[in-house]
Scaffold this active site. Sequence first.
Site: not given
Length: 253
Positions: A148, A161
Amino acid sequence: MKPLSGTVALVTGASSGIGAATARALAAEGAAVALVARREDRLRKLATGISEAGGDAAAVTADVTDPQQASAAVAAAVDRWGRLDILVNNAGLLRMGSAAQAPLQDWSDLVAVNVMGVLHITHAALDQLIAAAADSARGVADIVTISSTGGRVARPGTAVYSLTKFGVNAFSEGIRQELIGNRVRVGVVGPGTVDTEINDDLPAQAREAFARNTANMVKLRPEDVADAVTYMVTRDRRVAVNEILVRAAEQTW
Ligand SMILES: NC(=O)c1ccc[n+]([C@@H]2O[C@H](COP(=O)([O-])OP(=O)(O)OC[C@H]3O[C@@H](n4cnc5c(N)ncnc54)[C@H](OP(=O)(O)O)[C@@H]3O)[C@@H](O)[C@H]2O)c1
């Protein structure tokens, strides 16, 4: 002959979003694809769609947080097609919120799926990938992990995350170097903001904050990320594309 004819791919998180698009894209290039996730109905529907489009795919229900289920998923693909050439570690989830207020369960869930899920499947697949690279017209095998933009820059609200995505980047770089002699290429694709179901489980407040932050942005489609994965795994054996960052064009982070 298509570029991936004769190869077998396993895609985790294939029941929606980026995983489903990647499974379709790899099948269109000629790979037989094991579709791994928990929602069997979705996987079956996708397998049917791929077959109707002339491809080959099978639903393999598994929770990647369970090492036994992860290992059984890899075994199911190898039992069916006799090999495994391409692993796409895509299954993942997002939890948002300040660390001071976060339920500890959110952090456990993030690590369980985004980190341990990647490790369980990769551990189960490595011997098969090494064997496929040694016995393959392509002369290589591939591991691609979906990271990501959060794996490049940590931001408030998504600290854990980011921890998981920085983590899989580090794991990928380590095994990339280990596997060079085995001709197993290791790559990471880092998507920006993609229009998928990833926010659906977030509390309303987090969903609204995310919607505000991305209101003026044309979000990526899952197919845009699938394109990057396909590009990586269809290069000649002499070429290792180890990292691709795909942001939405208006994304600042
Ligand atoms: N959307 C974005 O903006 C974005 C941006 C950057 C990176 N990413 C990354 O892209 C990947 C895919 O996300 P997405 O956006 O496509 O989200 P999504 O549509 O919510 O898909 C997530 C997939 O992961 C699977 N999954 C979740 N937990 C699982 C488990 N325990 N075992 C097996 N499968 C599991 C889900 O299937 P089941 O529920 O059926 O198990 C689903 O197929 C994730 O790694 C995510 O971090 C997404």
